[in-house]
Design an enzyme around this catalytic site. Structure first.
Site, short mmCIF file in Angstrom:
data_model
loop_
_atom_site.label_atom_id
_atom_site.label_comp_id
_atom_site.label_asym_id
_atom_site.label_seq_id
_atom_site.Cartn_x
_atom_site.Cartn_y
_atom_site.Cartn_z
N CYS A 142 2.75 -12.48 -7.14
CA CYS A 142 4.05 -13.44 -7.88
C CYS A 142 3.74 -12.77 -8.89
O CYS A 142 3.28 -11.91 -9.87
CB CYS A 142 3.40 -14.67 -7.49
SG CYS A 142 3.20 -15.31 -6.83
N LYS A 185 2.98 -4.98 -3.90
CA LYS A 185 2.16 -4.21 -4.55
C LYS A 185 0.85 -4.48 -5.28
O LYS A 185 0.52 -3.05 -5.22
CB LYS A 185 3.47 -3.21 -5.57
CG LYS A 185 3.24 -1.68 -6.00
CD LYS A 185 3.35 -1.08 -4.87
CE LYS A 185 3.12 0.69 -5.38
NZ LYS A 185 2.58 1.45 -3.78
N GLU A 192 -6.26 7.47 5.61
CA GLU A 192 -5.78 7.21 4.93
C GLU A 192 -4.77 7.04 5.42
O GLU A 192 -3.12 6.35 5.19
CB GLU A 192 -5.65 7.96 3.13
CG GLU A 192 -4.12 7.73 3.13
CD GLU A 192 -3.84 6.69 2.02
OE1 GLU A 192 -4.41 5.66 1.75
OE2 GLU A 192 -2.56 5.73 1.62
N HIS A 244 -18.96 7.93 20.57
CA HIS A 244 -20.05 6.65 20.24
C HIS A 244 -19.78 5.42 20.66
O HIS A 244 -20.00 4.45 20.25
CB HIS A 244 -20.71 6.51 19.01
CG HIS A 244 -21.80 8.25 18.56
ND1 HIS A 244 -22.28 8.53 19.32
CD2 HIS A 244 -21.58 9.23 18.27
CE1 HIS A 244 -23.33 9.58 18.96
NE2 HIS A 244 -22.15 10.18 18.14
N ARG A 256 5.86 -7.36 -6.44
CA ARG A 256 4.41 -8.25 -6.63
C ARG A 256 5.01 -9.01 -5.55
O ARG A 256 3.58 -10.01 -5.48
CB ARG A 256 4.37 -8.67 -7.94
CG ARG A 256 4.87 -7.92 -8.79
CD ARG A 256 3.97 -8.47 -10.22
NE ARG A 256 3.17 -9.47 -10.61
CZ ARG A 256 2.21 -9.00 -10.98
NH1 ARG A 256 1.92 -7.55 -10.94
NH2 ARG A 256 0.46 -9.41 -10.78
N TRP A 285 4.71 -14.07 -3.48
CA TRP A 285 3.55 -13.81 -2.36
C TRP A 285 2.66 -15.05 -1.88
O TRP A 285 2.23 -15.42 -2.64
CB TRP A 285 3.57 -12.43 -3.26
CG TRP A 285 2.00 -12.16 -1.82
CD1 TRP A 285 3.00 -10.81 -0.77
CD2 TRP A 285 1.12 -12.03 -0.96
NE1 TRP A 285 1.69 -10.56 0.13
CE2 TRP A 285 0.59 -11.43 -0.27
CE3 TRP A 285 -0.02 -13.10 -1.65
CZ2 TRP A 285 -0.37 -11.17 0.32
CZ3 TRP A 285 -1.21 -12.33 -1.17
CH2 TRP A 285 -1.83 -11.40 0.04
N LYS A 292 -1.72 3.61 6.30
CA LYS A 292 -0.14 3.84 6.00
C LYS A 292 0.62 3.67 7.33
O LYS A 292 1.48 2.81 7.16
CB LYS A 292 -0.13 5.23 5.56
CG LYS A 292 0.13 6.61 4.17
CD LYS A 292 0.62 5.72 2.66
CE LYS A 292 0.16 4.64 2.57
NZ LYS A 292 -0.34 4.41 1.44
N ASN A 301 1.32 -17.72 -11.69
CA ASN A 301 1.05 -16.35 -10.74
C ASN A 301 -0.68 -16.53 -10.99
O ASN A 301 -0.93 -16.72 -12.03
CB ASN A 301 2.10 -15.12 -11.06
CG ASN A 301 1.01 -14.12 -10.89
OD1 ASN A 301 0.32 -13.99 -8.96
ND2 ASN A 301 0.34 -12.99 -11.61
N GLY A 302 -1.45 -16.87 -9.82
CA GLY A 302 -2.51 -17.08 -9.37
C GLY A 302 -2.98 -18.05 -8.17
O GLY A 302 -2.34 -18.30 -7.70
N GLU A 325 0.40 0.06 8.16
CA GLU A 325 0.55 -1.22 7.32
C GLU A 325 3.07 -0.78 6.72
O GLU A 325 3.60 -1.67 6.79
CB GLU A 325 0.63 -1.37 5.35
CG GLU A 325 0.74 0.21 4.58
CD GLU A 325 0.35 -0.21 3.10
OE1 GLU A 325 0.44 -0.41 2.65
OE2 GLU A 325 0.14 1.52 3.02
C1 F6R Z 1 -1.21 0.85 0.63
C2 F6R Z 1 -1.98 0.83 -1.10
C3 F6R Z 1 -2.79 -0.31 -1.19
C4 F6R Z 1 -3.87 -0.10 -2.17
C5 F6R Z 1 -4.35 -1.24 -3.24
C6 F6R Z 1 -5.29 -1.18 -3.89
O1 F6R Z 1 -0.50 1.54 0.56
O2 F6R Z 1 -0.94 0.57 -1.28
O3 F6R Z 1 -3.92 -0.28 0.19
O4 F6R Z 1 -4.21 1.11 -2.15
O5 F6R Z 1 -3.72 -2.39 -2.84
O6 F6R Z 1 -3.76 -0.92 -5.21
P1 F6R Z 1 -4.33 -0.57 -6.52
O7 F6R Z 1 -4.19 1.28 -6.06
O8 F6R Z 1 -2.97 -0.89 -7.48
O9 F6R Z 1 -5.83 -1.35 -7.17
#
Ligand code: F6R
Length: 578
Positions: free
Chosen positions: A2, A573, A456, A479, A28, A65, A460, A91-92, A463
């Site tokens: 949030c 994010k 990675e 395996h 957020r 969120w 990507k 927020n929290g 998500e």
């Molecule tokens: C995926 C992504 C997330 C962040 C994760 C950690 O694209 O962005 O997996 O990498 O939430 O976030 P940070 O790097 O802000 O600690």
């Protein structure tokens, strides 16, 4: 997660202005939003729409969120007490909300949402009957368990009340107004002066004054931080006509890599050298990170092993279960946002164990940066797309640069040009992406250095394109997982010329009908069908470039499928909950 905003201004401002500030924090959370401006309480489901010309000198806003309670208008903030006098945004998570709520219900309070947050409004209403606001805030710190950045408004009162424990909050000192927000981006175009809340502090804010207190109500002196905004605002300004921020941010990569590398030899040289010294003198290195940043840390551990440094990496949410650390351990936190709660918790554990802490972040003045003895900024600029791209590239490149200093052989001076050359292949990559887009599942395989890259790329794809994807060690397929390979199952194979065993793993899936896409730096494979060729024989650079090829595949697959690329469902994010 949030995002919250509160403004106290000398002159009236419009609801559009308030929502514009909120929009800046939308990464957020973007399930629902709302605001209160002393006269109007408005709440909506969906992304923030900047509109409205209600005028006010005081207001709060929130973008959500969802944690407790579904995505509905009732659960959107602000929340209001029964008598309508108290308006809050939060927020929290209030962990003991059920307990507090029970008590309030007995007193006759009626709740209209399923959120944990609503309890705060009722709590303030109840306590204010007998106590003054300062006493109520002190009591709130004693009674509320969990994490919170809360803004409280009281009808008829021209102040904002702000309380912080474990969720981020900052005060921006803007011309003619004071602005409270979850982070500095809310006011980055308005001021370079900010006051950061530390844990267990509250503040009383008017349009021209700010007073801070500790959780016991003792007044405290706070210092004003001067913030360097240059890059952030330039980056915002240069947003061109990209369909999505994600593509823009991938295309920013050559520039941000250059900027970060330059900075290690210039303005961040001192801190960079100190980090190297600390790594050399530590008995062992343990990384703590989540998601994409965790994958960067896996690359870091790989590079460090190449130069003989003992390193381990742990998913931050599991840190305390697996970390064996002490005062001779150096914990390196990697976090784009610098606010990830799981990483903060891991660092608190590291503090208890007296380990030394450094961090690699992308957001200045973030909580993780402030918890660290030394912190390097990766200078990727603000990432607006939820799927992280340019931050990953700069995290991985910085780790490579650190290891170069420790003896890893790599020429980084041409990395930006190599990224540019790869980006020029985007039309070919787009065609490959469309093959994946048609599938339900995808597998990405790598070995050694490309194993983290495989993970990675899989993250990507999941998500962003909503395709189930698994990133794994090529050697591990046989395996068990190979049972899932059928005619046409897409497998992206990361074929590093220096690790030829991956070729056998590729052949194994091909023999079972997999639709193989190769990302390789082996010139002999360059002309093979469905191949992205990367021109470098250096392992470190291949890893980074292969990840970028994966970012492009993801982007184009998601775009083909019409996904909401910059704001995938259920995500945010900055992940500030456990
Ligand atoms: C995926 C992504 C997330 C962040 C994760 C950690 O694209 O962005 O997996 O990498 O939430 O976030 P940070 O790097 O802000 O600690």
């Amino acid at each position: 997660m949030c995002g919250i905003v509160g403004i106290a201004a000398k002159k009236e401002f419009s609801s559009s202005f308030l929502l514009e500030r909120l929009k800046r924090l939308e990464y957020r959370g973007y399930d629902s939003y709302g605001y209160y401006d002393t006269k109007n309480l408005e709440k909506f489901v969906g992304e923030v729409v900047v509109t409205g010309d209600n005028h006010t000198k005081l207001g709060v806003a929130h973008t959500r969120w969802a944690t407790h309670g579904g995505v509905t208008v009732e659960n959107a903030h602000p929340h209001v007490s029964c008598d309508g006098r108290i308006i809050i945004v939060h927020n929290g998570i209030i962990e003991n909300f059920a307990e507090l709520k029970k008590e309030l219900i007995i007193q006759g309070h009626r709740f209209s949402s399923q959120t944990d947050s609503e309890v705060i409004a009722h709590y303030f209403e109840s306590k204010l009957k007998h106590k003054d606001i300062k006493q109520v805030m002190v009591e709130f710190f004693r009674q509320a368990q969990g994490t919170f950045a809360v803004l409280v408004m009281i009808k008829g009162d021209e102040k904002l009340y702000a309380l912080k424990k474990d969720s981020p909050m900052v005060l921006g000192l803007c011309k003619g107004m004071n602005m409270l927000a979850s982070d500095i981006y809310a006011f980055s175009d308005l001021t370079d002066k900010a006051v950061f809340f530390e844990n267990n502090e509250f503040a009383i804010i008017t349009e021209s004054s700010w007073k801070f207190f500790d959780k016991n109500g003792k007044a405290i002196n706070k210092s004003i931080k001067k913030i360097e905004w240059e890059n952030e605002e330039k980056e915002r300004a240069k947003k061109k006509d990209y369909k999505h921020f994600m593509l823009k941010e991938i295309e920013d990569e050559p520039g941000v890599v250059k900027r970060m590398l330059f900075s290690m030899d210039n303005e961040q040289k001192q801190v960079f050298n100190k980090v190297i010294k600390l790594i050399k003198s530590s008995k062992k290195i343990v990384f703590a990170a989540c998601g994409t940043s965790y994958h960067a840390s896996l690359l870091g551990a790989y590079y460090l092993h190449q130069v003989g440094v003992e390193a381990q990496t742990l998913i931050a949410s599991e840190f305390k279960h697996y970390a064996n650390i002490d005062k001779d351990t150096l914990v390196i936190a990697i976090s784009q946002s610098g606010e990830t709660m799981d990483v903060i918790d891991a660092l608190k554990y590291a503090q208890e164990k007296k380990a030394r802490i450094i961090s690699i972040v992308n957001v200045l003045y973030s909580s993780i940066q402030r918890m660290s003895e030394l912190s390097i900024n990766i200078l990727a600029g603000q990432e607006r797309a939820v799927p992280s791209t340019k931050a990953f590239v700069n995290q991985a490149t910085l780790l490579l640069r650190i290891c170069q200093e420790l003896g890893y052989k790599v020429n980084l001076s041409n990395l930006a040009d190599k990224i540019k050359a790869l980006l020029e292949q985007k039309e070919d990559i787009k065609k490959l992406a469309e093959q994946i887009a048609e599938s339900k599942d995808a597998y990405i395989i790598g070995r050694g250095l490309t194993y983290p890259v495989a993970r990675e790329i899989a993250l990507k794809i999941k998500e962003t394109a909503y395709i189930h994807a698994e990133g794994m060690m090529g050697g591990e397929l046989k395996h068990g997982t190979i049972a899932l390979i059928e005619e046409g199952t897409p497998v992206i194979s990361l074929v590093n010329i220096n690790d030829p065993d991956i070729i056998s793993n590729t052949k194994e899936v091909e023999a079972r009908g997999a639709g193989v896409i190769m990302i390789t730096n082996n010139p002999a494979l360059r002309k093979e069908k469905n191949t992205v060729y990367i021109h470098t024989d250096n392992d470190g650079k291949f890893g980074i470039l292969a990840a970028i090829a994966g970012q492009l595949i993801t982007y184009y697959a998601a775009d083909y499928l019409g996904r909401p690329i910059d704001k995938p469902r259920n995500l945010a994010k900055s992940v500030t909950v456990k």
